[in-house]
Design an enzyme around this catalytic site. Sequence first.
Site, mmCIF file in Angstrom:
data_model
loop_
_atom_site.group_PDB
_atom_site.id
_atom_site.type_symbol
_atom_site.label_atom_id
_atom_site.label_comp_id
_atom_site.label_asym_id
_atom_site.label_seq_id
_atom_site.Cartn_x
_atom_site.Cartn_y
_atom_site.Cartn_z
ATOM 1 N N LYS A 1 -12.517 -33.246 5.258
ATOM 2 C CA LYS A 1 -12.654 -32.830 3.863
ATOM 3 C C LYS A 1 -12.899 -34.032 2.953
ATOM 4 O O LYS A 1 -13.716 -33.970 2.038
ATOM 5 C CB LYS A 1 -11.421 -32.043 3.416
ATOM 6 N N LYS B 1 -22.951 -24.635 13.594
ATOM 7 C CA LYS B 1 -21.864 -23.712 13.229
ATOM 8 C C LYS B 1 -22.201 -23.008 11.911
ATOM 9 O O LYS B 1 -22.622 -23.658 10.954
ATOM 10 C CB LYS B 1 -20.577 -24.521 13.067
ATOM 11 N N LYS C 1 -20.535 -21.498 5.076
ATOM 12 C CA LYS C 1 -21.115 -21.265 3.748
ATOM 13 C C LYS C 1 -21.658 -22.565 3.160
ATOM 14 O O LYS C 1 -22.576 -22.562 2.364
ATOM 15 C CB LYS C 1 -20.109 -20.610 2.805
HETATM 16 P P1 ADP Z 1 -16.835 -21.924 6.053
HETATM 17 O O1 ADP Z 1 -17.118 -22.839 7.209
HETATM 18 O O2 ADP Z 1 -17.963 -21.018 5.777
HETATM 19 O O3 ADP Z 1 -16.358 -22.693 4.833
HETATM 20 P P2 ADP Z 1 -14.111 -21.136 6.226
HETATM 21 O O4 ADP Z 1 -13.694 -22.521 6.549
HETATM 22 O O5 ADP Z 1 -13.783 -20.570 4.899
HETATM 23 O O6 ADP Z 1 -15.663 -20.983 6.517
HETATM 24 O O7 ADP Z 1 -13.557 -20.207 7.381
HETATM 25 C C1 ADP Z 1 -12.612 -19.222 7.217
HETATM 26 C C2 ADP Z 1 -12.256 -18.666 8.568
HETATM 27 O O8 ADP Z 1 -13.415 -18.195 9.271
HETATM 28 C C3 ADP Z 1 -11.596 -19.683 9.481
HETATM 29 O O9 ADP Z 1 -10.515 -19.050 10.170
HETATM 30 C C4 ADP Z 1 -12.670 -20.081 10.454
HETATM 31 O O10 ADP Z 1 -12.135 -20.414 11.685
HETATM 32 C C5 ADP Z 1 -13.536 -18.840 10.539
HETATM 33 N N1 ADP Z 1 -14.919 -19.260 10.706
HETATM 34 C C6 ADP Z 1 -15.739 -19.782 9.771
HETATM 35 N N2 ADP Z 1 -16.950 -20.081 10.263
HETATM 36 C C7 ADP Z 1 -16.910 -19.736 11.569
HETATM 37 C C8 ADP Z 1 -17.856 -19.807 12.638
HETATM 38 N N3 ADP Z 1 -19.088 -20.261 12.456
HETATM 39 N N4 ADP Z 1 -17.470 -19.376 13.852
HETATM 40 C C9 ADP Z 1 -16.223 -18.885 14.047
HETATM 41 N N5 ADP Z 1 -15.294 -18.793 13.097
HETATM 42 C C10 ADP Z 1 -15.615 -19.217 11.862
#
Ligand code: ADP
Length: 318
Positions: free
Chosen positions: A111, A190, A193
């Site tokens: 982060k 991966k 957002k």
């Molecule tokens: P982002 O990467 O879009 O910011 P977040 O960190 O808000 O997503 O993720 C929220 C939840 O969704 C977490 O528990 C995370 O493990 C799951 N998650 C997010 N992106 C993925 C992905 N590409 N594959 C599997 N799980 C995901």
Amino acid sequence: MRVLSAMQPSGQLHLGNYFGSMKPNLELSEKADESLFFIVDLHALTTIHDPKLLRQMMSDAIRDYLAVGFDPEKTVIFLQSQVPAHTELAWILSTVTPMGLLERAVSYKEKVEKGISATAGLFTYPVLMAADILLYNADKVPVGKDQKQHVEMTRDIAIKFNNAFGETLTVPEPVIQEVVAVVPGIDGQKMSKSYGNAIPLFGDEKQTQKIIMSIVTDSKDKDDPKDPKTCVIYQIHKLFLDASAAKALAEEYKDGLPYGEAKKRLFQTYMDYFAPMRATRAALKDKDVESVLREGAAKATGIAEGTMERVRKAVGLR
Ligand code: ADP
Ligand code: TRP
């Protein structure tokens, strides 16, 4: 068995959130004797310093979760900040948490590298998360792979506490669904957002179709055999399918299913699968979520206070 899941309000939800987190959480919650789900608004303050935006994201997030099937009759749904014991327990836990443990946290470093301010709150984020989990004596915590280290830190902190003050806290277990450990985005990285590669759950239909049609592929010709293992379209499509349907689809790729056709099919599958949830989400657009949250918070407070009484007694507070 008590299952606990929590999530940061994250703006527009995508397939990674759904298959990596929401769906397994829902399935586990349905099997559990008791389940809790909350949105971590206090954690969100480590990255969002815009009160209007935070408030909007909170109510949207609750509506999103109700739309995908979290049911307030079966799951205790609330906001972290509604139960002040989260911060009280976090403080107490911070007094048994070694600095070295926090210094090893990968997500903190990531982060900060991304440009998020290195505040004390961001650094102690895992302690608040440990409090979130330990407060409710959760046995199972379904999380994405990226959160595994945080749950392991929670276990370490619980063990430290129990060693110092006697068996008080339940040591939880992370539950990771390996099959969908990482959902790829339309560029093959991966899905996230923040990478601009996400397929949204509740986005505009035409826009979503465009996104799906722009999934990257290699330059194989129309009729060439395709490799499902490396094809992003297939890797996303199989998330919607059971094992035998996924296998049948893989055969079609090997037989030369053209990428354009494969994308159209994925879009159709996506629409069929999410249509009911999308309709519910649209109906919830202006729904007042206050009463759901009030009831959830009252139930959560009941459980949390039970733990806090034991914790305060164990450490010598009144
Ligand atoms: P982002 O990467 O879009 O910011 P977040 O960190 O808000 O997503 O993720 C929220 C939840 O969704 C977490 O528990 C995370 O493990 C799951 N998650 C997010 N992106 C993925 C992905 N590409 N594959 C599997 N799980 C995901
Ligand atoms: N750190 C988690 C995430 O970013 C959110 C979270 C906070 C959480 N407290 C939790 C997840 C407790 C599970 C249990 O996704």
